[in-house]
Write a protein that holds these residues in place. Structure first.
Motif, PDB file in Angstrom:
ATOM      1  N   ILE A  39      47.847  33.180  43.152  1.00 52.09           N
ATOM      2  CA  ILE A  39      47.172  32.515  42.035  1.00 52.09           C
ATOM      3  C   ILE A  39      46.542  33.587  41.169  1.00 52.09           C
ATOM      4  N   THR A  40      47.083  33.791  40.003  1.00 47.53           N
ATOM      5  CA  THR A  40      46.576  34.808  39.086  1.00 47.53           C
ATOM      6  C   THR A  40      45.708  34.232  37.984  1.00 47.53           C
ATOM      7  N   ASN A  41      45.727  32.923  37.791  1.00 42.49           N
ATOM      8  CA  ASN A  41      44.910  32.284  36.758  1.00 42.49           C
ATOM      9  C   ASN A  41      43.514  32.037  37.322  1.00 42.49           C
ATOM     10  N   THR A  42      42.511  32.523  36.626  1.00 45.56           N
ATOM     11  CA  THR A  42      41.140  32.393  37.121  1.00 45.56           C
ATOM     12  C   THR A  42      40.693  30.943  37.163  1.00 45.56           C
ATOM     13  N   GLU A  43      41.065  30.174  36.158  1.00 43.76           N
ATOM     14  CA  GLU A  43      40.666  28.761  36.147  1.00 43.76           C
ATOM     15  C   GLU A  43      41.315  27.999  37.294  1.00 43.76           C
ATOM     16  N   GLU A  44      42.589  28.289  37.568  1.00 40.92           N
ATOM     17  CA  GLU A  44      43.256  27.641  38.683  1.00 40.92           C
ATOM     18  C   GLU A  44      42.642  28.067  40.012  1.00 40.92           C
ATOM     19  N   TRP A  45      42.292  29.325  40.126  1.00 35.22           N
ATOM     20  CA  TRP A  45      41.657  29.821  41.351  1.00 35.22           C
ATOM     21  C   TRP A  45      40.335  29.094  41.591  1.00 35.22           C
ATOM     22  N   GLY A  46      39.530  28.989  40.556  1.00 35.17           N
ATOM     23  CA  GLY A  46      38.256  28.292  40.700  1.00 35.17           C
ATOM     24  C   GLY A  46      38.434  26.822  41.036  1.00 35.17           C
ATOM     25  N   TYR A  47      39.499  26.210  40.517  1.00 30.86           N
ATOM     26  CA  TYR A  47      39.744  24.796  40.824  1.00 30.86           C
ATOM     27  C   TYR A  47      40.039  24.598  42.305  1.00 30.86           C
ATOM     28  N   PHE A  48      40.899  25.442  42.876  1.00 25.94           N
ATOM     29  CA  PHE A  48      41.233  25.305  44.291  1.00 25.94           C
ATOM     30  C   PHE A  48      40.066  25.704  45.190  1.00 25.94           C
ATOM     31  N   LYS A  49      39.260  26.651  44.742  1.00 24.38           N
ATOM     32  CA  LYS A  49      38.091  27.006  45.548  1.00 24.38           C
ATOM     33  C   LYS A  49      37.114  25.847  45.611  1.00 24.38           C
ATOM     34  N   ALA A  50      36.911  25.180  44.496  1.00 24.97           N
ATOM     35  CA  ALA A  50      36.015  24.025  44.505  1.00 24.97           C
ATOM     36  C   ALA A  50      36.620  22.864  45.272  1.00 24.97           C
ATOM     37  N   LEU A  51      37.935  22.730  45.198  1.00 19.08           N
ATOM     38  CA  LEU A  51      38.595  21.625  45.888  1.00 19.08           C
ATOM     39  C   LEU A  51      38.527  21.791  47.401  1.00 19.08           C
ATOM     40  N   THR A  52      38.690  23.015  47.879  1.00 22.69           N
ATOM     41  CA  THR A  52      38.660  23.280  49.322  1.00 22.69           C
ATOM     42  C   THR A  52      37.286  23.710  49.817  1.00 22.69           C
ATOM     43  N   LYS A  53      36.305  23.800  48.895  1.00 20.31           N
ATOM     44  CA  LYS A  53      34.943  24.195  49.248  1.00 20.31           C
ATOM     45  C   LYS A  53      34.940  25.540  49.972  1.00 20.31           C
ATOM     46  N   THR A  54      35.608  26.511  49.364  1.00 18.42           N
ATOM     47  CA  THR A  54      35.674  27.867  49.925  1.00 18.42           C
ATOM     48  C   THR A  54      34.612  28.718  49.253  1.00 18.42           C
ATOM     49  N   PRO A  55      33.541  29.109  49.972  1.00 15.10           N
ATOM     50  CA  PRO A  55      32.404  29.830  49.336  1.00 15.10           C
ATOM     51  C   PRO A  55      32.632  31.327  49.266  1.00 15.10           C
ATOM     52  N   THR A  56      33.723  31.755  48.684  1.00  8.26           N
ATOM     53  CA  THR A  56      34.009  33.176  48.531  1.00  8.26           C
ATOM     54  C   THR A  56      33.871  33.548  47.065  1.00  8.26           C
ATOM     55  N   PRO A  57      33.676  34.827  46.775  1.00 11.28           N
ATOM     56  CA  PRO A  57      33.459  35.225  45.370  1.00 11.28           C
ATOM     57  C   PRO A  57      34.707  35.014  44.521  1.00 11.28           C
ATOM     58  N   LEU A  58      34.460  34.713  43.263  1.00 11.65           N
ATOM     59  CA  LEU A  58      35.528  34.519  42.274  1.00 11.65           C
ATOM     60  C   LEU A  58      35.438  35.637  41.251  1.00 11.65           C
ATOM     61  N   GLU A  59      36.541  36.323  41.026  1.00  6.87           N
ATOM     62  CA  GLU A  59      36.567  37.474  40.134  1.00  6.87           C
ATOM     63  C   GLU A  59      37.583  37.222  39.038  1.00  6.87           C
ATOM     64  N   GLU A  60      37.172  37.445  37.823  1.00  6.28           N
ATOM     65  CA  GLU A  60      38.057  37.230  36.694  1.00  6.28           C
ATOM     66  C   GLU A  60      38.877  38.496  36.415  1.00  6.28           C
ATOM     67  N   ASN A  61      40.068  38.261  35.867  1.00  4.82           N
ATOM     68  CA  ASN A  61      40.973  39.353  35.479  1.00  4.82           C
ATOM     69  C   ASN A  61      41.160  40.358  36.616  1.00  4.82           C
ATOM     70  N   MET A  62      41.426  39.819  37.794  1.00  3.08           N
ATOM     71  CA  MET A  62      41.562  40.685  38.959  1.00  3.08           C
ATOM     72  C   MET A  62      42.968  41.260  39.078  1.00  3.08           C
ATOM     73  N   PHE A  63      43.964  40.548  38.596  1.00  5.03           N
ATOM     74  CA  PHE A  63      45.346  40.964  38.791  1.00  5.03           C
ATOM     75  C   PHE A  63      45.914  41.534  37.501  1.00  5.03           C
ATOM     76  N   HIS A  64      46.846  42.459  37.701  1.00  5.02           N
ATOM     77  CA  HIS A  64      47.565  43.082  36.590  1.00  5.02           C
ATOM     78  C   HIS A  64      49.038  42.687  36.702  1.00  5.02           C
ATOM     79  N   LEU A  65      49.531  42.039  35.662  1.00  2.22           N
ATOM     80  CA  LEU A  65      50.903  41.544  35.668  1.00  2.22           C
ATOM     81  C   LEU A  65      51.760  42.403  34.765  1.00  2.22           C
ATOM     82  N   GLU A  66      52.896  42.844  35.288  1.00  4.10           N
ATOM     83  CA  GLU A  66      53.852  43.646  34.531  1.00  4.10           C
ATOM     84  C   GLU A  66      55.216  42.992  34.601  1.00  4.10           C
ATOM     85  N   ARG A  67      55.917  43.058  33.493  1.00  3.09           N
ATOM     86  CA  ARG A  67      57.264  42.491  33.441  1.00  3.09           C
ATOM     87  C   ARG A  67      58.209  43.351  34.280  1.00  3.09           C
TER      88      ARG A  67
END
Length: 1458
Positions: free
Chosen positions: A1048-1076
């Motif tokens: 999961i590279t999208n921050t909004e999607e990551w936060g959605y699943f964390k809230a859905l599963t109640k996973t209390p781990t840190p959320l970091e934006e722009n963590m991944f670097h995507l290259e073609r």
């Protein structure tokens, strides 16, 4: 007798509600801003007003005046536009005590304008008596309640409030200085010590009654809301309960306009054209471009005084001759049976509706049916308009002419079975549609007054609408009545030929307006949608009355009624008719004929079983059987449902609501559930085309929860000799053995499912309880002889909730429904029969095939501790995968799998055999125990490695034993030579695999395994803790060897699943670097840093293996069927590796995910029938999802992002996002297959943006059949040849038809079909009902009960040419019938034998069904008419056929039952 009603004398209750429910609309800019902010759905709110402290109010009232009362008034306010909107709510008057006023009132409202600018203004008003009876109201202050915040995470400012009162009046908010101001405290003076205490919070249950109340209406729970059940607490909106809606049919509708339809429309057009000429300067060549009537429409809706309960239906009206009435399902016109020439020359005098309308009403005094007559006019477009002259020259506009309301349940309600005549209203009066209405009254300033009627008669002759309303439930049980159009109705209506352009310039008579163009064929949804937009014609050269209707309003193939038939309404209701004119226009100009007619698309109409949509109507589950029938049913000796102690389970009433308390289920000591389904009996209902003993044998197919689909064995319908003549008596079901004998054991069929801790996954129990509380189980009933679908039904599972009881049971008696497509009947005398039969609209009828008696039960069971799994004790954060540290290192020795696995403390130590590549035999075979390998490990470090391997192999062979007796005599020398040979073969392979073994050992040391339970469409979220073991920073590349497991590279999607599963781990934006071109996303790690990598597994593909069609042959000795685990229709089990590679390309860590498949829940089943080798294109309308889904994480507007996925990649499945408020459809395109193949797949519907879990999973079956087109005439036999091809083996085949009384198959009995042979079948089709129909023929292997081939017969049945018409009166219920005679003369010169047939054998019987007369002689046909159970009229056709069943003469007899 007609009952005439007027709005002034009736609808008192509705009128009172309507007058106080008028609201001020919000600003259009505010509405547009809410839509742009994605606030599409309305949300409900509750405001509790407790008390007001007023210590320092202005003292203008003497202390001795105790008659002063105080009142709170609330109004919504838009501060951006300084606009009050909605209504003003007033509390009950209260007195002040000790400077405090206690209101203790609750008001409710729902709105979609959840913007910070929308606030609620509350004003305190004092009321004191004046001399006389009037009251003096004075404002004592006001306050502003902030409803919504500007923070996206908190859209509603819930909680307790303490509001300060301001001096002055709320009108001060309209001051220009306060515009766009957020805080009013800086400019408004606060009253010291005056504050209001209130509580504002969300009220989600208000969603269920939003169709009864308009938006932005403030209302108390004790107000009159028609359609809402009253509450004993006085607050009906706290826990709202809706009144039951019942289906009604509105037919025989016609509208009479005074003084006549022709004069009314003539004056209307003259006034409109005169107004156009007065307002626009038209050129002489444009004088002929006058306004004409394009279409006549009628809006019909149900209104409760507040709003329409549903979107009003729109139908097209047709001009009818005087005395003609709209056609209904039970009665039709017979004007042409009497040969009168005057009827053909009469001009249209009324507007009528040829079809019927389905309305849903509830028994409430203030509920009204609202009619609105609307005309569509085609007007010329001048040059001053903004439209391009090259694209169009005419546009359409709408105008309301008349309207009226009728309250069917206002006392006295004596309208049943009678015609209702309602006076229509006009002029400037408030109406439910809120539109301007054309008035017939002419002012004195009118330049050319044309009175509608002579003076003195205007008050007597009034515009009226006449109709009949009947209950659909009563119509189902009424006697069958036929509907036959007469000769004069079948003749296309002759249009008057239009005048030439030159003649048109001379005079346009106001009394004879130009003929208006006929309206198009529009469905209800298209008519409603098309009225919003201007309609433009594409023909500029033709005269106004010669122009075709604009293409914008032409029916679209994607939304035609035949494609949306099963989802436009509920699965048990009829589908709206297409009001379409199929006649060929004879007044087309020469230029229009040169251009040619518009080609019409002719898609095949798919036929399918009825679908019981969740959240919609389900078949009724109340008992309609008589007491004698129930006594016969219970005397059959069905097994009782008892609890663990042997006590009979508590009986629940399916008609009563079931309370559901999840906490009571959680604390239930009986955590195990044994769910029982007992199929007891089947009640036959007489159906056209089949005999009275149909069906004889049946079987069921259904699926419960995530258990495998169940196909029952054959069940025999047993009928007692004492009740043979009573068709309504339930037939007890008995299982049939494989040899064809009836099982003499316990009657009925019992299927049970065990759901306990051993079956449920961790945390799954609450989902299972939710499934029982909300879902209905779909059941298909099949004929086990013909393998044809009898019908479908559904039962509510909420009555299987125990709620702390030891066992519960409920008896359901549900209707078995099916759908039948019938097209408009076409006359045989028409010159263009083929074209009309093809374009005829299809009507879908719901047919009740029977009633199924089912008993459901739930028995609580104790759960043994041994059945509890260790997996139930999961940690709180099971979604986090943490690699465990390896405490031991490599101790040296060979690279055996045992040593490798010992390096990973997560995996258990186990022995693996070493296998050879290619065709070599494995050296270490299965059966070798661990002690053998341990003994061999004592010499693992010897210098002589070859000798060590020889000893190891010798130990293996000694442990394994000899294979035969000869091996016991083998010498040690031969044994040694064989070991040496095997050793030489393994040495090269060992050298090659040594490097691979080292790499495998290292990879296993850094591999972390994770077990995952996955089901179709559900996203499984997990986080892998990745640590950088180096002292230098690393850029790690993440690669997954399966696309179903992704990062999961999208921050909004990551936060959605964390809230859905109640996973209390840190959320970091722009963590991944995507290259073609990179193998995966990359992440940067600092030295010794640990981060959480979000992973998601989701699979949309599964196995589509399904059982062959036909009943199962299960042993009956067990007495019941137990559902077993079956891996079909599940996602595939697999092992997925996610590799985390460092910068040098070597793996830093490996996450191995082992996917364990689990079955999924099927919410709904569709069965579609389609011709073979053709694409199936289907549009399925989605239900209102806001009623079906719970609130998810984040904004609930996310549910509007509807997306779909299909489990078969070869099927196109998509949906389109439309504007808010419009229905949304799912489009399917399925490739065809040969007959009788059945294609099964799943469609997953997601209502959240990130598709975490499907809201619904549909299981769709597409039956592909060979299509055969047959054109025939009613009452006459037609023959059609079919070819049956043999398969690989010899089979015993018998052919069955869906309507045995209309289709005969030759050979009739069982015949042998050799392999690869061709057998010709002769079909003898003799239908009795005109129109387009679809019938089925199945070729069944009688030994294995398997389908060989299936045919779809597409019948195009025409009506015969009538020779004579008669009319007779027969006494109704309680009468003895009537006898009549008809004389028939043999037209041939020789003697002939004739057969007598009737399309209503239940109503008409012949004295002799067969007679023989000589040439030219006459014969008297004796007719015996049976009495009917209800008054009315029916048309019966009498056929005189020859011995080949060819029709010689056809008589029509109209029977009036009085």
């Amino acid at each position: 007798m007609d009952s005439k009603e007027d709005i002034s004398t009736m609808a008192g209750g509705w009128k009172e509600v309507f007058e106080r429910s008028r609201v001020v609309p919000p600003s259009s800019q505010t509405v547009r801003l809410a839509v742009e902010s994605h606030f599409n759905q309305s949300h409900g709110f509750q405001l509790s007003l407790s008390r007001l402290t007023a210590a320092h109010l202005p003292q203008e009232i003497s202390e001795g005046d105790y008659d002063v009362t105080f009142q709170l008034r609330a109004t919504l306010f838009d501060r951006n536009h300084q606009h009050f909107f909605g209504n003003t709510w007033k509390s009950s008057p209260q007195r002040m005590k000790n400077s405090k006023i206690s209101f203790n009132e609750v008001l409710y409202f729902h709105t979609s304008l959840r913007l910070p600018s929308v606030v609620l203004v509350l004003e305190l008003v004092s009321s004191s008596p004046r001399p006389g009876s009037s009251q003096q109201a004075l404002g004592r202050g006001f306050t502003v309640l902030e409803l919504f915040t500007n923070r996206p995470e908190a859209q509603a400012a819930d909680g307790d409030r303490r509001l300060n009162l301001h001096n002055g009046s709320p009108r001060s908010l309209l001051h220009p200085h306060l515009k766009d101001m957020v805080d009013y405290s800086s400019l408004l003076k606060i009253i010291d010590g005056a504050h209001l205490e209130c509580v504002i919070k969300n009220h989600p249950v208000l969603v269920s009654v939003m169709h009864l109340l308009p938006e932005n209406v403030l209302i108390s729970g004790n107000e009159n809301i028609p359609g809402l059940a009253a509450s004993s607490t006085g607050d009906a909106l706290l826990k709202p309960h809706l009144l039951k809606m019942l289906p009604f049919t509105l037919n025989r509708l016609c509208i009479s306009l005074q003084p006549s339809l022709e004069k009314f429309e003539s004056q209307l057009l003259q006034l409109i054209n005169a107004d156009c000429h007065n307002t626009k300067q038209l050129k002489p060549e444009s004088a002929l471009r006058t306004v004409v009537i394009q279409e006549r429409r009628l809006h019909v809706g149900v209104h409760n005084g507040w709003c329409f309960l549903d979107k009003p239906q729109v139908v097209v009206l047709e001009p009818l001759a005087s005395g003609a009435r709209g056609r209904s399902d039970s009665t039709s016109k017979l004007s042409t049976l009497v040969r009168e020439s005057s009827a053909t020359s009469s001009l249209p005098q009324t507007l009528g509706l040829r079809s019927s309308l389905e309305l849903r009403l509830t028994n409430h005094q203030a509920l009204a049916v609202v009619f609105q007559l609307e005309y569509v006019f085609s007007a010329p477009i001048g040059r001053e308009t903004m439209l391009s002259a090259t694209s169009t020259s005419r546009a359409a506009f709408l105008q309301c002419l008349r309207w009226g309301i009728w309250c069917p349940f206002q006392e006295p309600a004596d309208w049943k079975g009678e015609d209702i005549q309602l006076v229509l209203q006009a002029g400037a009066k408030p109406n439910p549609h809120g539109v301007m209405v054309y008035s017939a009254e002419m002012s004195a300033k009118t330049q050319s007054p044309l009175p509608l009627s002579a003076p003195g008669t205007a008050q007597e002759a009034r515009d009226t609408i006449t109709f009949r309303l009947s209950s659909s439930l009563e119509r189902k049980a009424s006697s069958p009545k036929a509907s036959l159009r007469t000769k004069q109705e079948d003749v296309p209506r002759q249009r008057r030929s239009p005048s030439s352009p030159l003649q048109g310039q001379k005079s346009i008579s106001p009394a004879s307006p130009p003929e208006s163009p006929q309206g198009p064929g529009l469905s209800l949804s298209q008519l409603a949608a098309s009225s919003r937009y201007p309609t433009i014609s594409h023909s500029s050269s033709a005269l106004p009355w010669q122009q075709s209707f604009p293409s914008l309003l032409h029916p679209s193939p994607l939304t035609s009624a035949h494609q949306l038939s099963h989802v436009a309404y509920s699965g048990v209701s009829n589908i709206a008719h297409l009001e379409i004119d199929l006649q060929q226009k004879g007044d087309m100009s020469a230029s229009a004929q040169d251009e040619g007619d518009q080609l019409q698309e002719l898609p095949f109409t798919p036929v399918h079983a009825p679908v019981i949509t969740l959240g919609m109507n389900v078949p009724s589950s109340y008992s309609v059987s008589s007491r004698s029938s129930l006594a016969h049913l219970y005397s059959a000796g069905f097994p009782d449902i008892t609890d663990c102690s042997g006590q009979v389970a508590e009986v629940l009433d399916p008609t009563e609501p079931v309370p559901f308390d999840p906490q009571r289920e959680e604390i239930d000591p009986l955590q195990g559930n044994l769910l029982v389904f007992q199929f007891l009996a089947f009640t036959r209902i007489p159906t056209a085309g089949v005999g009275p003993d149909w069906p004889d044998n049946i079987y069921f197919t259904f699926q419960f929860y995530r258990f495998p689909p169940v196909t029952s064995q054959q069940l025999k319908l047993l009928t007692s000799d004492k009740v043979q003549l009573k068709t309504s008596v339930p037939c007890v079901l008995a299982s049939i053995n494989k040899d064809g004998t009836v099982n003499s054991g316990s009657p009925g069929l019992q299927v049970h499912f065990r759901v306990d801790e051993g079956f449920l996954r961790p945390g799954e129990k609450r989902w299972f309880l939710r499934y029982l509380a909300l879902h209905t189980m779909h059941i298909d009933i099949w004929n086990s002889d013909s393998l044809l679908l009898i019908g479908s039904t559904a039962i509510e599972l909420k009555y299987m909730l125990r709620q702390g009881k030891s066992a519960v049971q409920a008896l359901h008696e549900v209707e078995v429904l099916t759908t039948d497509y019938v097209g408009e009947d076409t006359p045989l005398t028409c010159a263009d029969v083929g074209r009309q039969s093809i374009l005829s609209p299809m009507t879908v009828h719901t047919i009740i095939r029977g009633r199924l008696h089912i008993r459901t039960g739930n028995i609580g069971c104790q759960v043994e501790p041994s059945r509890r799994r260790a997996a139930d004790e999961v940690p709180s954060h099971s979604h986090i995968i943490t690699p465990r540290k390896v405490t031991g290192g490599f101790r040296g020795g060979s690279l055996s799998s045992r040593n490798i696995f010992q390096l990973n403390a997560r995996n258990a130590a186990q022995a693996h055999r070493l296998e050879r590549d290619g065709d070599h035999v494995p050296l270490f075979r299965r059966g070798v125990k661990a002690d053998t390998i341990v003994a061999g490990e004592l010499n693992l470090n010897e210098l002589d490695g070859g000798r060590r391997k020889l000893n190891c192999m010798a130990a293996v062979h000694q442990r394994e034993g000899r294979e035969d007796a000869k091996e016991t005599e083998v010498t040690d020398r031969s044994k040694e030579s064989r070991l040496v040979t095997e050793l030489k073969q393994i040495k090269p392979s060992e050298k090659q695999s040594k490097a691979e073994g080292i790499a495998n050992m290292l990879s296993q040391a850094i591999t972390t395994q994770h077990l995952l339970y996955a089901s179709l469409g559900c996203a499984e979220y997990m986080e892998f803790v990745l640590k950088n073991p180096f002292n230098a920073p690393q850029t790690v590349t993440i690669h997954s060897d399966d696309p179903e497991l992704s990062v999961i590279t999208n921050t909004e999607e990551w936060g959605y699943f964390k809230a859905l599963t109640k996973t209390p781990t840190p959320l970091e934006e722009n963590m991944f670097h995507l290259e073609r071109g990179a193998p995966g996303p990359r992440v940067y790690l600092r030295p010794k840093e640990s981060i959480h990598i979000p992973l998601k597994y989701q699979s949309f593909l599964c196995d589509h293996t399904m059982a062959l069609q036909g009943p199962s042959f299960l042993p009956t000795g067990k007495g019941s069927q137990v559902a077993k685990k079956n891996l079909s229709s599940m996602v595939a089990a697999k092992t997925i590796k996610v590799t985390f590679q460092a910068e040098d390309g070597k793996p830093m860590a490996i996450c191995q995910v082992n996917v364990e498949p689990t079955p999924h829940v099927v919410d709904q089943a569709f069965r579609l029938y389609h011709p073979e080798l053709c694409f199936l294109k289907k549009a399925i309308r989605l239900p209102p999802w806001h009623d079906l889904t719970d609130s998810t994480v984040g904004d609930s507007d996310v549910r509007t992002h509807i997306s779909v996925r299909c489990s078969d990649p070869n099927i196109i499945c998509q949906t389109r996002m439309l504007v808010p408020g419009e229905p949304q459809d799912v489009y399917l395109k399925v490739p065809g297959s040969p007959s009788p193949h059945i294609k099964m797949f799943f469609v997953m519907v997601f209502t959240d943006k990130w598709m975490a879990a499907p809201s619904q999973i549909w299981q769709i079956y597409v039956h592909f059949l060979e299509r055969v087109d047959v054109s025939c005439v009613t009452g006459q036999r037609s023959c059609q040849s079919l070819v049956l091809r043999g398969k690989q083996a010899v089979r015993k085949v018998k052919c069955f038809s869906s309507h045995p009384q209309e289709i005969e198959v030759d050979p009739e009995g069982v015949f042998v079909l050799p392999p690869a042979a061709m057998q010709e079948l002769q079909l003898k089709v003799q239908p009795w009902k005109a129109g387009s129909r679809f019938l089925y023929v199945n070729a069944v292997d009688v030994e294995n009960r398997r389908l060989v081939t299936a045919w779809l017969l597409c019948l195009n049945v025409h009506r015969p040419v009538l020779s004579k018409a008669f009319e007779v009166c027969v006494p109704g219920s309680g009468g003895r019938g009537s006898s009549r005679k008809i004389t028939y003369t043999n037209p041939y010169s020789s003697g002939r034998t004739f057969l007598l047939r009737s399309d209503h054998p239940d109503l008409l019987q012949f004295k002799e069904d067969k007679f023989q007369i000589g040439g030219g002689e006459s014969y008297t046909i004796g007719l015996r008419f049976a009495p009917s159970q209800s008054p009315g009229s029916v048309e019966i056709l009498v056929y005189v056929n020859n011995l080949e069943e060819k029709t010689e003469e056809t008589f029509c007899v109209k029977v009036n039952y009085s």
